[in-house]
Write an enzyme that holds these catalytic residues in place. Sequence first.
Site, mmCIF file in Angstrom:
data_model
loop_
_atom_site.group_PDB
_atom_site.id
_atom_site.type_symbol
_atom_site.label_atom_id
_atom_site.label_comp_id
_atom_site.label_asym_id
_atom_site.label_seq_id
_atom_site.Cartn_x
_atom_site.Cartn_y
_atom_site.Cartn_z
ATOM 1 N N HIS A 313 -0.315 -1.600 1.544
ATOM 2 C CA HIS A 313 -0.774 -1.872 0.173
ATOM 3 C C HIS A 313 -2.239 -2.265 0.224
ATOM 4 O O HIS A 313 -2.678 -2.921 1.157
ATOM 5 C CB HIS A 313 0.042 -3.023 -0.442
ATOM 6 C CG HIS A 313 -0.049 -3.078 -1.940
ATOM 7 N ND1 HIS A 313 -1.073 -3.704 -2.586
ATOM 8 C CD2 HIS A 313 0.748 -2.546 -2.888
ATOM 9 C CE1 HIS A 313 -0.896 -3.578 -3.893
ATOM 10 N NE2 HIS A 313 0.204 -2.886 -4.114
ATOM 11 N N ASP A 371 7.937 0.055 -3.346
ATOM 12 C CA ASP A 371 8.599 1.364 -3.333
ATOM 13 C C ASP A 371 9.570 1.546 -2.182
ATOM 14 O O ASP A 371 10.274 2.552 -2.123
ATOM 15 C CB ASP A 371 7.525 2.459 -3.265
ATOM 16 C CG ASP A 371 6.710 2.497 -4.541
ATOM 17 O OD1 ASP A 371 5.468 2.438 -4.475
ATOM 18 O OD2 ASP A 371 7.333 2.529 -5.623
HETATM 19 C C1 SDX Z 1 2.075 1.276 -5.329
HETATM 20 O O1 SDX Z 1 -2.283 -0.825 -6.216
HETATM 21 C C2 SDX Z 1 -1.117 -1.226 -6.601
HETATM 22 O O2 SDX Z 1 -0.892 -2.356 -7.006
HETATM 23 C C3 SDX Z 1 -0.039 -0.161 -6.537
HETATM 24 C C4 SDX Z 1 1.384 -0.623 -6.797
HETATM 25 C C5 SDX Z 1 1.575 -1.023 -8.239
HETATM 26 O O3 SDX Z 1 2.529 -1.785 -8.518
HETATM 27 O O4 SDX Z 1 0.845 -0.508 -9.109
HETATM 28 O O5 SDX Z 1 1.706 -1.722 -5.974
HETATM 29 C C6 SDX Z 1 2.397 0.490 -6.543
HETATM 30 O O6 SDX Z 1 1.419 2.269 -5.455
HETATM 31 C C7 SDX Z 1 2.502 0.752 -3.976
HETATM 32 C C8 SDX Z 1 1.944 1.620 -2.797
HETATM 33 C C9 SDX Z 1 2.839 2.852 -2.672
HETATM 34 N N1 SDX Z 1 2.299 3.814 -1.711
HETATM 35 C C10 SDX Z 1 2.902 4.033 -0.514
HETATM 36 O O7 SDX Z 1 3.863 3.390 -0.097
HETATM 37 C C11 SDX Z 1 2.295 5.188 0.269
HETATM 38 C C12 SDX Z 1 2.090 4.761 1.732
HETATM 39 N N2 SDX Z 1 1.059 3.703 1.747
HETATM 40 C C13 SDX Z 1 -0.300 4.158 2.045
HETATM 41 O O8 SDX Z 1 -0.630 5.412 1.536
HETATM 42 C C14 SDX Z 1 -1.326 3.031 1.841
HETATM 43 O O9 SDX Z 1 -0.806 1.906 2.425
HETATM 44 C C15 SDX Z 1 -1.808 2.689 0.443
HETATM 45 C C16 SDX Z 1 -2.287 3.876 -0.298
HETATM 46 C C17 SDX Z 1 -0.720 2.034 -0.331
HETATM 47 C C18 SDX Z 1 -2.960 1.683 0.596
HETATM 48 O O10 SDX Z 1 -3.972 2.345 1.243
HETATM 49 P P1 SDX Z 1 -5.401 1.651 1.551
HETATM 50 O O11 SDX Z 1 -5.451 0.282 0.989
HETATM 51 O O12 SDX Z 1 -6.470 2.610 1.150
HETATM 52 O O13 SDX Z 1 -5.367 1.450 3.112
HETATM 53 P P2 SDX Z 1 -5.723 2.531 4.155
HETATM 54 O O14 SDX Z 1 -5.132 3.857 3.777
HETATM 55 O O15 SDX Z 1 -7.186 2.461 4.420
HETATM 56 O O16 SDX Z 1 -4.902 1.988 5.425
HETATM 57 C C19 SDX Z 1 -5.471 1.094 6.352
HETATM 58 C C20 SDX Z 1 -4.912 1.531 7.692
HETATM 59 C C21 SDX Z 1 -5.234 3.011 8.021
HETATM 60 O O17 SDX Z 1 -5.233 3.107 9.434
HETATM 61 P P3 SDX Z 1 -6.705 3.029 10.224
HETATM 62 O O18 SDX Z 1 -7.569 4.112 9.594
HETATM 63 O O19 SDX Z 1 -7.235 1.648 9.935
HETATM 64 O O20 SDX Z 1 -6.370 3.288 11.654
HETATM 65 O O21 SDX Z 1 -3.469 1.457 7.674
HETATM 66 C C22 SDX Z 1 -2.917 2.749 7.845
HETATM 67 C C23 SDX Z 1 -4.016 3.749 7.521
HETATM 68 O O22 SDX Z 1 -3.802 4.975 8.204
HETATM 69 N N3 SDX Z 1 -1.802 2.863 6.889
HETATM 70 C C24 SDX Z 1 -0.612 3.402 7.190
HETATM 71 C C25 SDX Z 1 0.145 3.248 6.012
HETATM 72 N N4 SDX Z 1 -0.583 2.639 5.052
HETATM 73 C C26 SDX Z 1 -1.801 2.403 5.599
HETATM 74 N N5 SDX Z 1 -0.140 3.967 8.294
HETATM 75 C C27 SDX Z 1 1.158 4.405 8.235
HETATM 76 N N6 SDX Z 1 1.951 4.293 7.149
HETATM 77 C C28 SDX Z 1 1.491 3.733 6.016
HETATM 78 N N7 SDX Z 1 2.273 3.630 4.928
#
Ligand code: SDX
Length: 436
Positions: A313, A371
């Site tokens: 998140h 989720d």
């Molecule tokens: C919702 O914003 C809100 O409040 C949203 C929400 C709401 O109520 O409105 O809470 C609802 O959308 C919840 C989130 C649902 N999405 C997912 O579950 C999809 C999987 N999660 C990721 O796509 C991600 O965690 C996000 C999009 C939720 C957040 O992404 P960020 O903040 O841009 O973080 P990032 O992608 O830069 O991740 C940081 C690191 C990265 O690795 P490095 O580049 O540092 O090596 O963490 C890794 C990412 O690759 N990472 C994951 C991951 N989420 C982040 N690796 C594996 N699995 C994951 N789910």
Amino acid sequence: MKLADNKATLSFSNGSPSVEMPVYQGNIGPDVIDIRKLYAQTGMFTYDPGFLSTASCQSGITYIDGDKGELLYRGYPIEQLATNVDYLDTCHLLLKGELPNESERTDFHKLVTNHTMVNEQMQFFLRGFRRDAHPMAVLTGLVGALSAFYHDSTDINNPEHREIAAIRLIAKMPTLVAMAYKYGVGQPFMYPQNDLSYSGNFLRMMFGTPCEEYKVNPVIERAMDRIFILHADHEQNASTSTVRLCGSSGTNPFAAIAAGVACLWGPAHGGANEACLNMLEDIQRQGGVSKVGQFMEQVKDKNSGVKLMGFGHRVYKNYDPRAKLMQETCNEVLEALGLENDPLFKLAKQLEKIALEDDYFVQRKLYPNVDFYSGIVQRAIGIPVNLFTGIFALARTVGWIAQLNEMIGDPEYKIGRPRQLFTGSVKRDVKPLNQR
Ligand code: SDX
């Protein structure tokens, strides 16, 4: 917002004059540096794609403490709301700032109930879609189409229009979501029933048929209502920011909410519940718990493009409090339905356990979000996977409207118009065709 007894000074190593900027503080949470005059004073923009360090507005609706894993709606912890009030009370709270007293509660519930029907013409919009259209495509269309029926409430600057548009959207979303579902399964639409609760009425419109009396299961009704509460609002997330930016042009509330529905659909946002359930079913098909280790290796391999959906998140760097409550709701529903041994629930808990002990996730502070479990409980209730995000949109509609109305009611608001760092071609002349 209050001026902090602190200022920010920006100095430049090339000798350009330094700039002083005021710092404002909220009631809780990070202070902000007011950069509104930066471009006028320096000819430079700030650069923050994805808005990791940007406050787009001031708001008094929802507060999230990502480090503590805390979520407050108008100051009330989500844990207390999820167990002490119902979704319509939460709507009253988000829209008006206070939980309703006895008479306000009766009036508000009645007002919403009396607006649950949609114009009979709405059913003809659905006929334009294939029966297998994704419900989010249908919903995006239907919500936008609502503006065609309510010319008496499309002036977003008129407080009465905003009030009745809010009630209409909150009241009609369950009807539209159920219609999208019924259209997909080829069953007749069910009209709302005014003697049922908001959630009970939704369940009947979803799973009832004209052929027999539909009995609302109180455990499922309570679970549905709690799912709505947990999804109601969440600060300036992607879809809420979309609604604010869309509404800032002065467009009508229905169009702005339709933009929010479209944004929520994405798998990185509200579409994650559908993606998470599909991920669990894939792992289950390939062998279940025994395949979790192999799957986790894929997730940790950057080139795989595989993410653990329902994890991570932007704000929560601790357990999403909604995920805990969703897991509890999952337990209750599965128990009530005699599905305690649901293999997907077992698989999800195993995945969570392994992830929370794995350095890759620990280092990146990746925890389950709202989720991760919501799909399992919705599937147990009988909601099809492709409708999970529609349920999220139904519940989030009140948050979108509350945030939109707060923006429009803020005398400082302007149309949102970000700038850019231009990295394209500098000015050049068009050459004649034979010289290109
Ligand atoms: C919702 O914003 C809100 O409040 C949203 C929400 C709401 O109520 O409105 O809470 C609802 O959308 C919840 C989130 C649902 N999405 C997912 O579950 C999809 C999987 N999660 C990721 O796509 C991600 O965690 C996000 C999009 C939720 C957040 O992404 P960020 O903040 O841009 O973080 P990032 O992608 O830069 O991740 C940081 C690191 C990265 O690795 P490095 O580049 O540092 O090596 O963490 C890794 C990412 O690759 N990472 C994951 C991951 N989420 C982040 N690796 C594996 N699995 C994951 N789910």
